[in-house]
Write an enzyme that holds these catalytic residues in place. Structure first.
Site, PDB file in Angstrom:
ATOM      1  N   PRO A 279       0.822  -1.217   0.000  1.00  0.00           N
ATOM      2  CA  PRO A 279       0.000   0.000   0.000  1.00  0.00           C
ATOM      3  C   PRO A 279       0.854   1.265   0.000  1.00  0.00           C
ATOM      4  O   PRO A 279       1.881   1.330   0.665  1.00  0.00           O
ATOM      5  CB  PRO A 279      -0.769  -0.106   1.325  1.00  0.00           C
ATOM      6  CG  PRO A 279       0.143  -0.874   2.222  1.00  0.00           C
ATOM      7  CD  PRO A 279       0.862  -1.857   1.334  1.00  0.00           C
ATOM      8  N   CYS A 347       1.803  29.109 -15.612  1.00  0.00           N
ATOM      9  CA  CYS A 347       1.255  29.566 -16.889  1.00  0.00           C
ATOM     10  C   CYS A 347       0.750  28.398 -17.725  1.00  0.00           C
ATOM     11  O   CYS A 347       1.372  28.013 -18.722  1.00  0.00           O
ATOM     12  CB  CYS A 347       2.302  30.376 -17.637  1.00  0.00           C
ATOM     13  SG  CYS A 347       2.673  31.871 -16.725  1.00  0.00           S
ATOM     14  N   TYR A 375       1.401  11.114  -3.474  1.00  0.00           N
ATOM     15  CA  TYR A 375       1.543  11.622  -4.838  1.00  0.00           C
ATOM     16  C   TYR A 375       1.374  13.146  -4.866  1.00  0.00           C
ATOM     17  O   TYR A 375       0.825  13.704  -5.805  1.00  0.00           O
ATOM     18  CB  TYR A 375       0.557  10.911  -5.786  1.00  0.00           C
ATOM     19  CG  TYR A 375       0.695   9.400  -5.695  1.00  0.00           C
ATOM     20  CD1 TYR A 375       1.799   8.761  -6.245  1.00  0.00           C
ATOM     21  CD2 TYR A 375      -0.238   8.627  -5.005  1.00  0.00           C
ATOM     22  CE1 TYR A 375       1.966   7.387  -6.123  1.00  0.00           C
ATOM     23  CE2 TYR A 375      -0.084   7.253  -4.880  1.00  0.00           C
ATOM     24  CZ  TYR A 375       1.018   6.644  -5.445  1.00  0.00           C
ATOM     25  OH  TYR A 375       1.188   5.289  -5.309  1.00  0.00           O
TER      26      TYR A 375
HETATM   27  C1  LIG Z   1       2.299   2.534  -7.218  1.00  0.00           C
HETATM   28  C2  LIG Z   1       2.495   1.133  -6.790  1.00  0.00           C
HETATM   29  C3  LIG Z   1       2.021   0.689  -5.555  1.00  0.00           C
HETATM   30  C4  LIG Z   1       1.232   1.569  -4.621  1.00  0.00           C
HETATM   31  O1  LIG Z   1       0.000   1.920  -5.125  1.00  0.00           O
HETATM   32  P1  LIG Z   1      -1.048   2.704  -4.176  1.00  0.00           P
HETATM   33  O2  LIG Z   1      -2.216   2.881  -5.049  1.00  0.00           O
HETATM   34  O3  LIG Z   1      -0.427   3.979  -3.778  1.00  0.00           O
HETATM   35  O4  LIG Z   1      -1.333   1.814  -3.005  1.00  0.00           O
HETATM   36  C5  LIG Z   1       2.278  -0.614  -5.189  1.00  0.00           C
HETATM   37  N1  LIG Z   1       2.979  -1.457  -6.002  1.00  0.00           N
HETATM   38  C6  LIG Z   1       3.440  -1.064  -7.195  1.00  0.00           C
HETATM   39  C7  LIG Z   1       4.201  -2.013  -8.028  1.00  0.00           C
HETATM   40  C8  LIG Z   1       3.228   0.233  -7.640  1.00  0.00           C
HETATM   41  O5  LIG Z   1       3.675   0.619  -8.831  1.00  0.00           O
END
Ligand SMILES: *Cc1c(COP(=O)(O)O)cnc(C)c1O
Length: 419
Positions: A279, A347, A375
């Site tokens: 996660p 801009c 993010y």
């Molecule tokens: C981005 C990513 C995650 C995390 O995704 P979330 O939506 O932020 O939980 C986990 N594993 C991989 C391989 C990813 O690219």
């Protein structure tokens, strides 16, 4: 429960009033609540005791202090670059708890990962298997590998963050998985430890996870028939959070549903499997806000524009995926409501933090953009030569600047003038 709440009509981060932070550190400013990160983490781990494992997805928020907070709780980490491995180690994370995902790992990154002794490579292609094998043999070590298999399920999320469909660039197609595993078994320098998938981000329904898990378990059974035994199943990340009206499944329900399938598998086959999860958003999204000050307000015939000092370079999600973030005045006050768009100084017409909003605000007010812990800073840039904001971590009544605001000189630190 939230650690960003109004007390005496002023929003606080834990015990610290947000206007005090703005005064102290300036705006725009990312503010994180340590208590939220820790609480979200425990929601996962309390349902997943060892040998199961939770690996925080570093790309969601890779600030060293955030990683350190999780490392102190014994976290595993999911990384997608050599830079992220270095960050995890710098923050005190354990190499053997790192899983390394990503579609285009370089030789150097693989060497660094082997040198550090990471726990697992999530391998995304047959070519990458050969690449890791070659480098591991050269170094005289064995690389633990899982293959990232694409289950071809629809995550029902924004197309830019859906990753588990046949047409996406990620992973190995299910139809190619068996031969890829057989190759992994034959290649020197590799040891097969798991099966991995990650179907997308900001998922708000359980069903796609369950469908993906069924397909992964079927694959694991087929592998067992070929004497390839899997120790753990990594179901990736992707659990959604509430930005607006979404109702993602509670963490506990999500994990219980996955563990139930694992238990069924054990009863049918007599084989034990550990569950890994990765996660990102679900740990940090609601642990952060972006604090921004209203510069001015103007109106045309149709609507107002609330111009603030944070833009798409600071928080890209609204511009990139039309993401919706709750935006509120940090002071609960009476006044005339404005209706329109909350826009930044960049801009670009696409530079907005929110559209068609109604809020009470005037020039000089502070706004909090919720859900900015994931993010947010991680996707920020210097576009328009804007120094990136500072990041502050709050813990109770204390606050720590965990990344200083960039200066003018930082903007060109790595550039040179011609002789
Ligand atoms: C981005 C990513 C995650 C995390 O995704 P979330 O939506 O932020 O939980 C986990 N594993 C991989 C391989 C990813 O690219």
């Amino acid at each position: 429960m939230s650690d960003f709440e109004f007390k005496n009509n002023v929003m606080h981060a834990e015990q610290v009033p947000l206007p005090a932070l703005a005064e102290h550190y300036g705006t725009p400013l990312f503010v994180y609540a340590k208590a939220t990160i820790e609480r979200n983490w425990r929601l996962f781990t309390e349902h997943l005791p060892p040998p199961h494992r939770v690996c925080y997805a570093v790309k969601a928020n890779s600030n060293l202090a955030v990683l350190q907070t999780l490392a102190r709780l014994g976290a595993g980490f999911d990384v997608v670059s050599g830079g992220e491995i270095a960050r995890v180690l710098k923050a005190g994370g354990k190499a053997e708890r790192i899983v390394f995902s990503g579609v285009a790992k370089s030789d150097l990154e693989i060497e660094e990962a082997l040198q550090a002794g990471i726990g697992q490579f999530n391998v995304e292609s047959v070519t990458e298997l050969e690449q890791i094998s070659r480098i591991a043999v050269n170094k005289g070590v064995t690389a633990p590998v899982s293959l990232r298999v694409n289950p071809d399920v629809d995550a029902k999320t924004h197309p830019y963050i859906a990753t588990g469909l046949e047409r996406n660039k990620f992973g190995i197609a299910m139809a190619d998985a068996l031969p890829a595993y057989e190759l992994a078994q034959r290649l020197p320098g590799l040891t097969i430890v798991g099966v991995d998938c990650h179907i997308g981000s900001q998922l708000t329904e359980l069903q796609p996870f369950l469908d993906a898990m069924d397909r992964m378990l079927a694959l694991i059974s087929e592998l067992a028939e070929r004497n390839i035994f899997i120790k753990h199943l990594d179901m990736g990340g992707g659990l959604g959070v509430r930005y607006q009206g979404e109702t993602p499944p509670p963490v506990g329900d999500y994990i219980q549903a996955l563990l139930f399938k694992l238990e069924q598998y054990r009863e049918q086959t007599g084989r034990e499997l550990a569950l890994y999860l990765e996660p990102g958003r679900a740990i940090v999204a609601n642990a952060g806000i972006l604090l921004t000050r209203v510069q001015s307000i103007k109106a045309n015939k149709i609507k107002h524009f609330v111009m603030v000092d944070a833009g798409m370079n600071d928080l890209l999600r609204p511009s990139l995926y039309q993401a919706w973030h709750n935006i509120v005045n940090v002071e609960n006050k009476l006044g005339v409501a404005v209706q329109g768009d909350i826009v930044g100084p960049v801009c670009e017409t696409g530079d907005f933090l929110g559209q068609d909003r109604t809020l009470i605000a005037e020039a000089g007010d502070l706004l909090a953009v919720h859900g900015a812990g994931a993010y947010g800073f991680a996707m920020s840039s210097n576009y328009n030569s804007r120094p990136r904001p500072a990041e502050v971590l709050v813990s109770g009544e204390q606050h720590f600047v965990v990344r200083a605001r960039e200066t003018r000189e930082d903007l060109w630190r790595t550039e040179t003038l011609l002789p």
